[in-house]
Design a protein around this motif. Structure first.
Motif, PDB file in Angstrom:
ATOM      1  N   GLU A   1      57.660  79.771  64.667  1.00 23.91           N
ATOM      2  CA  GLU A   1      57.901  78.559  65.460  1.00 23.91           C
ATOM      3  C   GLU A   1      56.680  78.163  66.273  1.00 23.91           C
ATOM      4  O   GLU A   1      56.422  76.977  66.482  1.00 23.91           O
ATOM      5  N   ASN A   2      55.936  79.157  66.742  1.00 24.15           N
ATOM      6  CA  ASN A   2      54.788  78.893  67.611  1.00 24.15           C
ATOM      7  C   ASN A   2      53.530  78.476  66.857  1.00 24.15           C
ATOM      8  O   ASN A   2      52.532  78.138  67.490  1.00 24.15           O
ATOM      9  N   GLN A   3      53.554  78.475  65.546  1.00 24.49           N
ATOM     10  CA  GLN A   3      52.391  78.049  64.776  1.00 24.49           C
ATOM     11  C   GLN A   3      52.294  76.526  64.799  1.00 24.49           C
ATOM     12  O   GLN A   3      53.306  75.833  64.659  1.00 24.49           O
ATOM     13  N   SER A   4      51.099  76.015  64.951  1.00 26.33           N
ATOM     14  CA  SER A   4      50.919  74.561  65.079  1.00 26.33           C
ATOM     15  C   SER A   4      51.420  73.797  63.860  1.00 26.33           C
ATOM     16  O   SER A   4      51.877  72.667  63.964  1.00 26.33           O
ATOM     17  N   TRP A   5      51.405  74.412  62.703  1.00 30.56           N
ATOM     18  CA  TRP A   5      51.850  73.743  61.484  1.00 30.56           C
ATOM     19  C   TRP A   5      53.365  73.663  61.372  1.00 30.56           C
ATOM     20  O   TRP A   5      53.892  73.074  60.434  1.00 30.56           O
ATOM     21  N   HIS A   6      54.084  74.233  62.342  1.00 33.09           N
ATOM     22  CA  HIS A   6      55.549  74.108  62.400  1.00 33.09           C
ATOM     23  C   HIS A   6      55.985  73.521  63.737  1.00 33.09           C
ATOM     24  O   HIS A   6      57.099  73.738  64.186  1.00 33.09           O
ATOM     25  N   SER A   7      55.110  72.760  64.348  1.00 33.34           N
ATOM     26  CA  SER A   7      55.356  72.201  65.669  1.00 33.34           C
ATOM     27  C   SER A   7      56.650  71.379  65.699  1.00 33.34           C
ATOM     28  O   SER A   7      56.895  70.539  64.841  1.00 33.34           O
ATOM     29  N   GLY A   8      57.488  71.674  66.689  1.00 30.92           N
ATOM     30  CA  GLY A   8      58.723  70.932  66.880  1.00 30.92           C
ATOM     31  C   GLY A   8      59.885  71.387  66.016  1.00 30.92           C
ATOM     32  O   GLY A   8      60.970  70.829  66.096  1.00 30.92           O
ATOM     33  N   LEU A   9      59.669  72.400  65.181  1.00 28.78           N
ATOM     34  CA  LEU A   9      60.735  72.893  64.307  1.00 28.78           C
ATOM     35  C   LEU A   9      61.249  74.236  64.811  1.00 28.78           C
ATOM     36  O   LEU A   9      60.513  75.008  65.412  1.00 28.78           O
TER      37      LEU A   9
END
Length: 88
Positions: free
Chosen positions: A45-53
């Motif tokens: 969840e904390n990875q920028s490529w999954h932002s907001g998910l």
């Protein structure tokens, strides 16, 4: 090998990835991550490529959250299960 579903703000699965097994720990820089499903969910969840998910663990054999999550499935937080699009 573990699988993780990414859920948007409407609780709809928008992406499923193959990730790290929940029992594995590894270093991310100087920080140890992993060791549980919840820890890996938070990491992804904390990875920028999954932002907001939101990230939830899923499994092919259906023993986690009712069934394997697919794109378009809905996550029911009360049941802690993924619901197929054609189910009531």
């Amino acid at each position: 090998m573990a699988h993780y579903a990414f859920i948007d703000s409407n609780n709809v699965v928008v992406k499923v990835i193959t990730g790290v097994d929940e029992t594995v720990t590894q270093l991310d820089g100087d920080v140890e991550v992993g060791g549980s499903s919840e820890a890996w969910e938070q990491f992804y969840e904390n990875q920028s490529w999954h932002s907001g998910l939101t990230c939830k663990r899923t499994s092919y054999n259906g023993n986690i959250r009712g069934r394997y999550a697919g794109i378009g499935y809905t996550y029911d937080a009360e049941l802690d299960e993924f619901i197929a699009p054609d189910e009531p």
